[in-house]
Design an enzyme around this catalytic site. Structure first.
Site, PDB file in Angstrom:
ATOM      1  N   SER A 253       0.847  -1.178   0.137  1.00 41.80           N
ATOM      2  CA  SER A 253       0.036   0.011  -0.081  1.00 41.80           C
ATOM      3  C   SER A 253       0.803   1.366   0.149  1.00 41.80           C
ATOM      4  O   SER A 253       2.038   1.244   0.432  1.00 41.80           O
ATOM      5  CB  SER A 253      -0.753   0.092   1.240  1.00 41.80           C
ATOM      6  OG  SER A 253       0.059   0.395   2.476  1.00 41.80           O
ATOM      7  N   LYS A 254       0.359   2.242  -0.624  1.00 45.58           N
ATOM      8  CA  LYS A 254       1.125   3.527  -0.705  1.00 45.58           C
ATOM      9  C   LYS A 254       1.131   4.375   0.382  1.00 45.58           C
ATOM     10  O   LYS A 254       1.991   5.282   0.885  1.00 45.58           O
ATOM     11  CB  LYS A 254       0.587   4.553  -1.751  1.00 45.58           C
ATOM     12  CG  LYS A 254      -1.068   4.792  -1.508  1.00 45.58           C
ATOM     13  CD  LYS A 254      -1.416   5.669  -2.912  1.00 45.58           C
ATOM     14  CE  LYS A 254      -3.188   5.757  -2.603  1.00 45.58           C
ATOM     15  NZ  LYS A 254      -3.379   6.552  -3.631  1.00 45.58           N
ATOM     16  N   ARG A 255       0.241   3.977   1.771  1.00 44.40           N
ATOM     17  CA  ARG A 255       0.430   4.604   2.758  1.00 44.40           C
ATOM     18  C   ARG A 255       1.631   4.290   3.532  1.00 44.40           C
ATOM     19  O   ARG A 255       2.360   5.068   4.141  1.00 44.40           O
ATOM     20  CB  ARG A 255      -0.596   3.885   3.870  1.00 44.40           C
ATOM     21  CG  ARG A 255      -1.965   4.377   3.484  1.00 44.40           C
ATOM     22  CD  ARG A 255      -2.978   3.666   4.423  1.00 44.40           C
ATOM     23  NE  ARG A 255      -3.014   4.025   5.769  1.00 44.40           N
ATOM     24  CZ  ARG A 255      -3.680   5.282   6.293  1.00 44.40           C
ATOM     25  NH1 ARG A 255      -4.425   5.666   5.349  1.00 44.40           N
ATOM     26  NH2 ARG A 255      -3.447   5.536   7.271  1.00 44.40           N
TER      27      ARG A 255
END
Length: 476
Positions: A253-255
């Site tokens: 995930s880009k988080r």
RNA sequence: GGCGCCAUCGUCUAUCGGUUAGGACAUCGCCCUUUCAAGGCGGAAAGACGGGUUCGAUUCCCGUUGGCGCUACCA
């Protein structure tokens, strides 16, 4: 042997993701390997989140990876249009068929009622599933409500008893109890289809023979299978690919980590290396086989049976090694020069940089220290670098954290959007814009004197900026 | 909570019941070298746990645990 047709169906709701490239690559390899066709379809039924910029970026990114498709919104083809937003009337027609056949029904339930229903189900250990409330309405009642202008959705009907078996080519038969299959909304109250309807209709009309998609779709496969049978269509073969993971095994995930194809491009990875790396995750090499393989080799040795089922960690260290090998083994001096030019000083990029840098230098040699940050990956920041700023450490952490989130959500990455975000954060923290800008300047450029901040951020790209903010958060 | 998927070195994986459990990345050591890389050689490093089935289980079955996904009028 029947011809093979596969597809990649990205949703244009954000920056191009390496997971999309991974799924696209597998579909591409399978189609090419069997002399079939590979289709690109844009799934933009979510009007609120889909954007034309995102679609453009995804197509560009996949092309950058070296992938090509036989049919798609940009190249056309006999099964178009290839953008779901342009196929509304088709879905309406098929939704009507389901309605007429009694395979779907209009549902007038309010969001509140549905929410309460689900809360009760969860509390009593029941699967979350529509309770069939609107199924009891007579045709007259339905007509009356419709005439009264009550908003409604169209739901698919699902049997109450029995099991349905999804045959995954790679995983074997997967059994689902109908009790755990929800009566999915097929047409939203705005009249547009949901993924489930559009996807099944399109895959059929586009004559897709093998649906190769991410594992997140396994649990909705029963719904899709049911729709095929309602329409009386032969379902395609299904293969569910494992999801790429973060180093901590959570879904990539880009988080937490850079997941954008653009990030790897800006970091100076070669597309061949990225695609080679993804190809290795799909089909590992056998002992003694060289892991350095171009797309042609990847296609030649591709085997659906050898795709692993466990979610692999996206191991950047291995990508680095592959990328290094491409640079030193596959690039002669001329192509090395060309690559560096394309990456660092393409005419468009150089023009932008020149305008920003020229007024700030006295000698051309001043360029290197001024612009080094534009050509770097992670910066080696230290706590001392943030000494002369007007924010204390907790304030900086809050500002960077806020920015990380807001930048992620920013629809378009440009100086205007960036400026808005920073002004908003200044306001939230009760700081002057100037005082807020300083720590950002250090985090992004590694120094206190360089070209303007917002332009620098735009030039670097969203993913690199976020990566640097993450880096800054580690030292302040 | 419900449903589903998955489980071999730190990471990616090989093994289609019998192997000293192999390879690659990373890591460590040595060699090469004016530096640093690259390269060569070598080392350390794994079958989650508990039951079965079997002459024999990493491999087949069941359970536990753990990870992941789905659980929207997002895809």
């Amino acid at each position: 042997m029947p011809s093979v047709r596969t597809r990649i169906a990205p949703s244009p709701t954000g920056d191009p993701h390496v997971g999309t490239a991974y799924v696209a690559l597998v579909n591409y390899c399978f189609a090419r390997k069997h002399g079939g066709e590979f289709v690109l379809r844009i799934e933009d039924t979510d009007q609120a989140r889909s954007t034309a910029e995102s679609e453009r970026a995804i197509l560009d990114a996949l092309h950058w990876c070296g992938l090509t498709w036989d049919e798609g919104p940009d190249v056309g083809g006999p099964h178009g249009p290839y953008r779901q937003s342009e196929r509304s009337s088709i879905y309406r027609e098929y939704a009507d068929k389901l309605l007429a056949g009694g395979y779907a029904f209009k549902c007038f339930c309010t969001p509140q009622r549905l929410e309460e229903m689900r809360a009760v189900q969860r509390a009593s250990a029941q699967p979350s599933r529509y309770d069939g409330h609107c199924l009891s309405y007579t045709p007259e009642e339905v007509a009356r409500r419709e005439a009264a202008g009550q908003p409604y959705v169209i739901r698919m009907r699902v049997p109450d008893e029995g099991v349905i078996v999804v045959d995954d080519l790679r995983r074997g038969p997967i059994e689902f109890d109908y009790k755990s299959v929800d009566m999915q909304v097929l047409v939203k109250s705005d009249g547009l289809p949901t993924y489930h309807l559009a996807n099944v209709v399109d895959d059929h009309l586009m004559e897709i023979t093998h649906v190769i998609r991410g594992e997140e779709w396994v649990s909705s496969a029963p719904k899709h299978l049911l729709l095929y049978s309602y329409f009386g269509w032969q379902p395609p073969e299904f293969v569910h690919l494992p999801l790429l993971r973060n180093p901590d095994k959570s879904k990539l995930s880009k988080r937490r980590n850079p997941t954008g194809i653009l990030f790897y491009e800006r970091m100076g990875y070669l597309p061949e290396a990225l695609i080679n790396f993804l190809g290795l995750l799909a089909n590992a090499t056998r002992e003694g086989e060289d892991e350095l393989m171009d797309l042609t080799a990847l296609v030649r040795r591709f085997e659906l049976e050898h795709i692993p089922v466990g979610g692999p960690v996206f191991d950047v260290a291995k990508l680095d090694w592959l990328n290094g090998r491409y640079i030193r083994e596959r690039l002669d001096a001329a192509s090395f020069v060309r690559r560096v030019e394309e990456w660092a000083v393409s005419p468009e990029r150089l023009t932008k940089i020149a305008q920003l840098a020229a007024p700030r230098i006295e000698r051309l040699s001043d360029l290197a220290p001024l612009l080094a940050f534009l050509f770097s990956g992670r910066l080696a920041l230290r706590a001392e670098d943030f000494k002369n700023v007007k924010l204390d450490a907790p304030e900086m952490r809050e500002a960077f954290t806020l920015a990380l989130r807001e930048f992620d959500a920013l629809p378009a990455w440009n100086v205007f959007g960036i400026e808005d975000v920073l002004k908003r954060i200044a306001q939230t923290l009760g700081k002057k814009g100037r005082d807020l800008a300083r720590p950002f300047y250090v985090a992004i450029t590694g120094s206190t004197t360089s070209i303007p901040l917002y332009d620098s951020m735009e030039l670097l790209g969203r993913d690199i900026v976020r990566e640097r903010l993450r880096g800054a958060l580690e030292v302040v």
